[in-house]
Design a protein around this motif. Structure first.
Motif, PDB file in Angstrom:
ATOM      1  N   ILE A  57       3.642   2.223  -4.872  1.00  0.00           N
ATOM      2  CA  ILE A  57       3.722   2.278  -3.410  1.00  0.00           C
ATOM      3  C   ILE A  57       3.104   3.576  -2.900  1.00  0.00           C
ATOM      4  N   ASP A  58       3.398   4.688  -3.547  1.00  0.00           N
ATOM      5  CA  ASP A  58       2.797   5.975  -3.139  1.00  0.00           C
ATOM      6  C   ASP A  58       1.277   5.926  -3.242  1.00  0.00           C
ATOM      7  N   PHE A  59       0.759   5.349  -4.326  1.00  0.00           N
ATOM      8  CA  PHE A  59      -0.693   5.220  -4.503  1.00  0.00           C
ATOM      9  C   PHE A  59      -1.280   4.360  -3.384  1.00  0.00           C
ATOM     10  N   ALA A  60      -0.675   3.214  -3.141  1.00  0.00           N
ATOM     11  CA  ALA A  60      -1.178   2.297  -2.112  1.00  0.00           C
ATOM     12  C   ALA A  60      -1.153   2.949  -0.731  1.00  0.00           C
ATOM     13  N   CYS A  61      -0.104   3.701  -0.441  1.00  0.00           N
ATOM     14  CA  CYS A  61      -0.024   4.399   0.849  1.00  0.00           C
ATOM     15  C   CYS A  61      -1.113   5.467   0.971  1.00  0.00           C
ATOM     16  N   ALA A  62      -1.425   6.100  -0.144  1.00  0.00           N
ATOM     17  CA  ALA A  62      -2.437   7.158  -0.124  1.00  0.00           C
ATOM     18  C   ALA A  62      -3.842   6.611   0.103  1.00  0.00           C
ATOM     19  N   VAL A  63      -4.139   5.443  -0.436  1.00  0.00           N
ATOM     20  CA  VAL A  63      -5.500   4.911  -0.313  1.00  0.00           C
ATOM     21  C   VAL A  63      -5.669   3.937   0.852  1.00  0.00           C
ATOM     22  N   GLY A  65      -6.194   2.541   4.361  1.00  0.00           N
ATOM     23  CA  GLY A  65      -6.743   3.061   5.602  1.00  0.00           C
ATOM     24  C   GLY A  65      -6.065   2.463   6.822  1.00  0.00           C
ATOM     25  N   GLU A  66      -5.250   1.477   6.616  1.00  0.00           N
ATOM     26  CA  GLU A  66      -4.569   0.762   7.692  1.00  0.00           C
ATOM     27  C   GLU A  66      -3.058   0.880   7.491  1.00  0.00           C
ATOM     28  N   PRO A  67      -2.288   0.613   8.544  1.00  0.00           N
ATOM     29  CA  PRO A  67      -0.834   0.632   8.380  1.00  0.00           C
ATOM     30  C   PRO A  67      -0.325  -0.448   7.424  1.00  0.00           C
ATOM     31  N   GLU A  68      -1.121  -1.518   7.241  1.00  0.00           N
ATOM     32  CA  GLU A  68      -0.712  -2.582   6.337  1.00  0.00           C
ATOM     33  C   GLU A  68      -1.396  -2.407   4.984  1.00  0.00           C
ATOM     34  N   ILE A  69      -0.615  -2.442   3.922  1.00  0.00           N
ATOM     35  CA  ILE A  69      -1.138  -2.298   2.570  1.00  0.00           C
ATOM     36  C   ILE A  69      -1.642  -3.659   2.102  1.00  0.00           C
ATOM     37  N   GLY A  70      -2.893  -3.690   1.679  1.00  0.00           N
ATOM     38  CA  GLY A  70      -3.493  -4.928   1.184  1.00  0.00           C
ATOM     39  C   GLY A  70      -3.637  -4.903  -0.323  1.00  0.00           C
ATOM     40  N   MET A  71      -4.116  -6.002  -0.873  1.00  0.00           N
ATOM     41  CA  MET A  71      -4.294  -6.089  -2.321  1.00  0.00           C
ATOM     42  C   MET A  71      -5.295  -5.068  -2.825  1.00  0.00           C
ATOM     43  N   SER A  72      -6.304  -4.740  -2.021  1.00  0.00           N
ATOM     44  CA  SER A  72      -7.309  -3.774  -2.461  1.00  0.00           C
ATOM     45  C   SER A  72      -6.747  -2.357  -2.540  1.00  0.00           C
ATOM     46  N   ASP A  73      -5.601  -2.112  -1.928  1.00  0.00           N
ATOM     47  CA  ASP A  73      -4.978  -0.791  -1.963  1.00  0.00           C
ATOM     48  C   ASP A  73      -4.078  -0.602  -3.183  1.00  0.00           C
ATOM     49  N   LEU A  74      -3.750  -1.676  -3.861  1.00  0.00           N
ATOM     50  CA  LEU A  74      -2.868  -1.593  -5.024  1.00  0.00           C
ATOM     51  C   LEU A  74      -3.656  -1.107  -6.240  1.00  0.00           C
ATOM     52  N   PRO A  75      -3.024  -0.332  -7.121  1.00  0.00           N
ATOM     53  CA  PRO A  75      -3.731   0.142  -8.321  1.00  0.00           C
ATOM     54  C   PRO A  75      -4.018  -1.011  -9.283  1.00  0.00           C
ATOM     55  N   ASP A  76      -5.039  -0.830 -10.113  1.00  0.00           N
ATOM     56  CA  ASP A  76      -5.465  -1.871 -11.053  1.00  0.00           C
ATOM     57  C   ASP A  76      -4.347  -2.326 -11.984  1.00  0.00           C
ATOM     58  N   GLN A  77      -3.438  -1.441 -12.338  1.00  0.00           N
ATOM     59  CA  GLN A  77      -2.405  -1.775 -13.315  1.00  0.00           C
ATOM     60  C   GLN A  77      -1.561  -2.972 -12.895  1.00  0.00           C
ATOM     61  N   VAL A  78      -1.358  -3.185 -11.585  1.00  0.00           N
ATOM     62  CA  VAL A  78      -0.497  -4.290 -11.165  1.00  0.00           C
ATOM     63  C   VAL A  78      -1.202  -5.639 -11.246  1.00  0.00           C
ATOM     64  N   PHE A  79      -2.488  -5.627 -11.551  1.00  0.00           N
ATOM     65  CA  PHE A  79      -3.216  -6.878 -11.700  1.00  0.00           C
ATOM     66  C   PHE A  79      -3.287  -7.301 -13.162  1.00  0.00           C
ATOM     67  N   SER A  80      -2.518  -6.631 -14.017  1.00  0.00           N
ATOM     68  CA  SER A  80      -2.517  -6.989 -15.431  1.00  0.00           C
ATOM     69  C   SER A  80      -1.856  -8.356 -15.598  1.00  0.00           C
ATOM     70  N   ARG A  81      -1.742  -8.784 -16.817  1.00  0.00           N
ATOM     71  CA  ARG A  81      -1.223 -10.125 -17.093  1.00  0.00           C
ATOM     72  C   ARG A  81       0.119 -10.377 -16.406  1.00  0.00           C
ATOM     73  N   PRO A  82       0.291 -11.587 -15.877  1.00  0.00           N
ATOM     74  CA  PRO A  82       1.539 -11.914 -15.188  1.00  0.00           C
ATOM     75  C   PRO A  82       2.714 -12.047 -16.148  1.00  0.00           C
ATOM     76  N   VAL A  83       3.908 -12.071 -15.580  1.00  0.00           N
ATOM     77  CA  VAL A  83       5.143 -12.172 -16.340  1.00  0.00           C
ATOM     78  C   VAL A  83       5.456 -13.642 -16.617  1.00  0.00           C
ATOM     79  N   VAL A  84       5.946 -13.922 -17.819  1.00  0.00           N
ATOM     80  CA  VAL A  84       6.444 -15.259 -18.151  1.00  0.00           C
ATOM     81  C   VAL A  84       7.839 -15.109 -18.752  1.00  0.00           C
ATOM     82  N   LYS A  85       8.624 -16.175 -18.679  1.00  0.00           N
ATOM     83  CA  LYS A  85       9.956 -16.174 -19.270  1.00  0.00           C
ATOM     84  C   LYS A  85       9.852 -16.912 -20.605  1.00  0.00           C
ATOM     85  N   ASP A  86      10.277 -16.262 -21.697  1.00  0.00           N
ATOM     86  CA  ASP A  86      10.174 -16.901 -23.001  1.00  0.00           C
ATOM     87  C   ASP A  86      11.374 -17.812 -23.271  1.00  0.00           C
ATOM     88  N   ALA A  87      11.423 -18.417 -24.455  1.00  0.00           N
ATOM     89  CA  ALA A  87      12.466 -19.388 -24.796  1.00  0.00           C
ATOM     90  C   ALA A  87      13.870 -18.788 -24.750  1.00  0.00           C
TER      91      ALA A  87
END
Length: 154
Positions: A57-63, A65-87
Motif C-alpha cells: 500500500i505504501d508503494f502504491a501510494c508513492a507511485v 499519480g491519482e487519488p485512486e490506486i490502480g493496478m499499474s500502481d501495484l508492485p510487480d510482486q503482487v502479480f505473482s502466481r495466484p493462491v489455491v487451496k490444496d486438498a
C-alpha cells in the motif's frame, strides 16, 4: 487468540481501505482503489502477511499519480502466481501457468529465448519484458537449449 493469515481473511478489502485512510493523497483527499485492484490483492499469497500488505500500500501510494490506486500502481510482486487451496485446506501459490504466462513463454520460445527480440515483437521495452518474466514467474530454459544466434555475413 489466533489470527488468520492475510490470504485467509475475507475482509481484505476492509483492511486495505483502513490502510488507505491513513495515507491521504497530496491534496488531503482520501485515497481509493480501482475496482480491478482488490482482486489482484486477494489472489496474492501474502507470505509477509500484514507487514507486506502495508509495504504494498505504501508503494502504491508513492507511485500513484491519482487519488485512486490502480493496478499499474501495484508492485510487480503482487502479480505473482495466484493462491489455491490444496486438498488439506491449506493455501499455497499456484504452480499452473496462466494464459499470459503461456503466451509469454511461447513468444520467447519462438524468438529463441532472446529477451530483446521477444520484447521487440511485443512492442515493449526490454526492461519491461524482464519485469513481466519475474512477475509471471516464467522460467527460461538453460542456455544450452537456446537456438544458436545468427551470424552476419556467414
Amino acid at each position: 487468540m489466533t489470527l488468520p493469515a492475510l490470504r485467509e481473511r475475507e475482509d481484505l478489502s476492509w483492511v486495505v481501505s483502513q490502510l488507505l485512510e491513513k495515507r491521504p493523497f497530496s491534496n488531503g483527499a482520501a485515497r481509493g482503489i480501482a475496482p480491478s485492484a482488490p482482486g489482484v490483492l486477494a489472489a496474492y499469497f501474502w507470505p509477509g502477511n500484514i507487514r507486506e500488505l502495508v509495504n504494498v500500500i505504501d508503494f502504491a501510494c508513492a507511485v500513484a499519480g491519482e487519488p485512486e490506486i490502480g493496478m499499474s500502481d501495484l508492485p510487480d510482486q503482487v502479480f505473482s502466481r495466484p493462491v489455491v487451496k490444496d486438498a488439506e485446506g491449506d493455501f499455497r501459490p499456484s504452480q499452473h501457468l496462466t494464459g499470459e504466462d503461456a503466451a509469454l513463454r511461447e513468444d520467447s520460445r519462438r524468438m529463441g529465448w532472446n529477451v530483446s527480440a521477444t520484447a521487440r515483437i511485443l512492442g515493449i521495452d526490454r526492461t519491461t519484458m524482464h519485469r513481466r518474466i519475474r512477475r509471471l514467474g516464467v522460467t527460461l530454459p538453460p542456455r544450452a537449449n537456446w537456438l544458436p544466434r545468427h551470424t552476419c555475413g556467414a
